[in-house]
Scaffold this motif. Structure first.
Motif, short mmCIF file in Angstrom:
data_model
loop_
_atom_site.label_atom_id
_atom_site.label_comp_id
_atom_site.label_asym_id
_atom_site.label_seq_id
_atom_site.Cartn_x
_atom_site.Cartn_y
_atom_site.Cartn_z
N PHE A 1 0.84 -1.18 0.00
CA PHE A 1 0.00 0.00 0.00
C PHE A 1 0.88 1.24 0.00
O PHE A 1 2.05 1.20 0.37
CB PHE A 1 -0.94 0.02 1.21
N LYS A 2 0.30 2.35 -0.42
CA LYS A 2 1.01 3.62 -0.36
C LYS A 2 0.33 4.50 0.67
O LYS A 2 -0.81 4.26 1.08
CB LYS A 2 1.01 4.31 -1.72
N VAL A 3 1.03 5.54 1.09
CA VAL A 3 0.48 6.52 2.03
C VAL A 3 0.16 7.79 1.23
O VAL A 3 1.01 8.33 0.53
CB VAL A 3 1.46 6.84 3.17
N ASN B 1 0.97 -6.17 10.85
CA ASN B 1 2.03 -5.41 11.52
C ASN B 1 2.60 -4.30 10.64
O ASN B 1 3.01 -3.25 11.14
CB ASN B 1 3.14 -6.35 12.01
N ARG B 2 2.63 -4.48 9.32
CA ARG B 2 3.16 -3.42 8.46
C ARG B 2 2.23 -2.22 8.42
O ARG B 2 2.67 -1.07 8.43
CB ARG B 2 3.41 -3.95 7.05
N LEU B 3 0.94 -2.48 8.36
CA LEU B 3 -0.03 -1.40 8.37
C LEU B 3 0.00 -0.66 9.71
O LEU B 3 0.00 0.58 9.76
CB LEU B 3 -1.44 -1.95 8.11
N ILE B 4 0.06 -1.40 10.79
CA ILE B 4 0.09 -0.80 12.12
C ILE B 4 1.35 0.04 12.31
O ILE B 4 1.30 1.15 12.86
CB ILE B 4 -0.03 -1.89 13.20
N GLN B 5 2.48 -0.45 11.82
CA GLN B 5 3.71 0.32 11.97
C GLN B 5 3.65 1.62 11.18
O GLN B 5 4.12 2.66 11.65
CB GLN B 5 4.91 -0.51 11.50
N GLU B 6 3.06 1.60 10.00
CA GLU B 6 2.94 2.83 9.23
C GLU B 6 2.03 3.83 9.94
O GLU B 6 2.29 5.04 9.94
CB GLU B 6 2.40 2.53 7.83
N ILE B 7 0.97 3.34 10.57
CA ILE B 7 0.09 4.22 11.34
C ILE B 7 0.86 4.81 12.52
O ILE B 7 0.74 6.00 12.82
CB ILE B 7 -1.16 3.46 11.81
N ARG B 8 1.67 4.01 13.17
CA ARG B 8 2.48 4.53 14.27
C ARG B 8 3.47 5.59 13.79
O ARG B 8 3.74 6.56 14.49
CB ARG B 8 3.22 3.38 14.95
N SER C 1 -11.05 7.56 0.09
CA SER C 1 -9.92 6.63 0.07
C SER C 1 -10.11 5.62 -1.05
O SER C 1 -11.22 5.13 -1.30
CB SER C 1 -9.84 5.89 1.42
N ALA C 2 -9.01 5.26 -1.71
CA ALA C 2 -9.05 4.18 -2.69
C ALA C 2 -9.12 2.81 -2.02
O ALA C 2 -9.29 1.80 -2.70
CB ALA C 2 -7.82 4.23 -3.59
N GLY C 3 -9.03 2.80 -0.69
CA GLY C 3 -9.20 1.56 0.05
C GLY C 3 -7.91 0.76 0.18
O GLY C 3 -6.94 0.94 -0.57
N LEU C 4 -7.92 -0.12 1.15
CA LEU C 4 -6.75 -0.96 1.44
C LEU C 4 -6.87 -2.36 0.86
O LEU C 4 -5.88 -3.09 0.78
CB LEU C 4 -6.54 -1.05 2.95
N GLY C 5 -8.06 -2.76 0.48
CA GLY C 5 -8.26 -4.10 -0.06
C GLY C 5 -9.21 -4.06 -1.23
O GLY C 5 -9.53 -3.01 -1.78
N SER C 6 -9.68 -5.23 -1.62
CA SER C 6 -10.68 -5.34 -2.67
C SER C 6 -11.47 -6.61 -2.42
O SER C 6 -11.09 -7.44 -1.59
CB SER C 6 -10.03 -5.35 -4.06
N HIS C 7 -12.59 -6.77 -3.15
CA HIS C 7 -13.43 -7.92 -2.85
C HIS C 7 -14.01 -8.54 -4.10
O HIS C 7 -13.39 -9.35 -4.77
CB HIS C 7 -14.53 -7.55 -1.85
N SER C 8 -15.25 -8.12 -4.46
CA SER C 8 -15.99 -8.82 -5.50
C SER C 8 -15.21 -8.90 -6.81
O SER C 8 -15.18 -9.95 -7.46
CB SER C 8 -17.34 -8.12 -5.76
N PRO D 1 -3.49 0.08 -3.32
CA PRO D 1 -4.18 0.32 -2.06
C PRO D 1 -3.53 1.48 -1.32
O PRO D 1 -2.33 1.73 -1.51
CB PRO D 1 -3.99 -1.00 -1.29
N GLU D 2 -4.33 2.18 -0.49
CA GLU D 2 -3.74 3.34 0.16
C GLU D 2 -4.20 3.51 1.60
O GLU D 2 -5.33 3.19 1.96
CB GLU D 2 -4.03 4.62 -0.62
#
Length: 265
Positions: free
Chosen positions: A4-6, A42-49, A241-248, A257-258
């Motif tokens: 993902f990008k920020v 953990n990668r997403l959480i670390q970027e938030i931190r 947001s372009a979102g962090l995931g995708s589904h259908s 993802p961002e």
């Protein structure tokens, strides 16, 4: 595993609105769809931190409402984030689907909401909560639209009067932040009184073309007007947001993802 990008947006309050005593940052999460970036995210959480936000806003669809709902990554992430940050959460269409079809999904919705609320998530189901960040008074509204607003190949009308029926009027003093999963109704959100709307849902239009933007929405609308980014309508703003995931339709072309960061000043 996708990366993902920020993406950062500077949010300036209108002149008539009292802004913060000093700048601060917030994080917007949307459309994770139970994806995990690394073990236990953990990668997403670390970027938030790394951002060190004062608050986290969640615009829905953190889980997947499939035949066998997938909730574990979303539950784990909410558990971890609430240890450090206040988290304000509104339902997306996937959470709403669990709620509106108990015959299909049983007690999955109740179990999920009970779990995240036990961690301390501020769950907004057509309600409002108030907070103060660096002397800035903020009202956080959570709009949950019924599933008829997510039907494919059509767009249900949403009026200001209907917004008021869902939420009431934003007549309280302070900066009005509206968490609304579906961005297509930005004109109505702004007319209702939202200073800043935070949305997701459209996954950035899935495939993005230069100059044209996102190609298709989850409702199969071509070239949706509000696919991702910062928009302005009168005195109101919206960040999608372009979102962090995708589904259908798990397709992303020129559309990573961002993780969205909002820098208030």
């Amino acid at each position: 595993m996708p990366d993902f990008k920020v993406t950062r947006y500077r949010i300036r309050t209108a002149q008539e609105q009292p802004g913060p005593f000093s700048p601060f940052s917030a994080v917007l999460l949307a459309d994770l769809h139970n994806l995990s970036y690394g073990r236990n995210n953990n990668r997403l959480i670390q970027e938030i931190r790394n951002v060190n936000p004062e608050v986290i806003f969640v615009a829905g669809d953190m889980l997947i409402s499939s035949k066998e709902p997938q909730l574990d990554a979303a539950v784990s992430l909410m558990n971890e984030l609430t240890r450090q940050y206040p988290v304000y959460y509104v339902n997306g269409n996937h959470e709403s689907r669990l709620k509106e079809y108990p015959a299909r999904y049983g007690d999955q919705y109740e179990n999920y909401i009970s779990a995240i609320c036990s961690f301390g998530v501020h769950f907004l189901e057509n309600t409002v909560e108030h907070l103060v960040i660096r002397k800035m008074q903020i009202n956080v509204w959570g709009l949950e639209l019924p599933l008829i607003y997510y039907r494919r190949f059509q767009k249900e009308e949403l009026t200001v009067s209907q917004m008021e029926a869902f939420l009431g009027k934003p007549d309280k003093p302070g900066y009005q932040i509206l968490l609304a999963h579906h961005p297509s109704y930005f004109d109505t959100y702004s007319a209702w009184g939202a200073d800043l709307t935070l949305s997701g849902h459209l996954h950035g239009g899935m495939v993005r073309l230069p100059l044209l933007g996102g190609v298709v929405s989850p409702q199969f609308t071509l070239f949706p007007k509000y696919d991702k980014g910062l928009y302005t309508q009168g005195s109101g703003k919206m960040v999608v947001s372009a979102g962090l995931g995708s589904h259908s339709i798990p397709i992303r072309v020129n559309n990573p993802p961002e993780l969205v960061v909002l820098d208030f000043c």
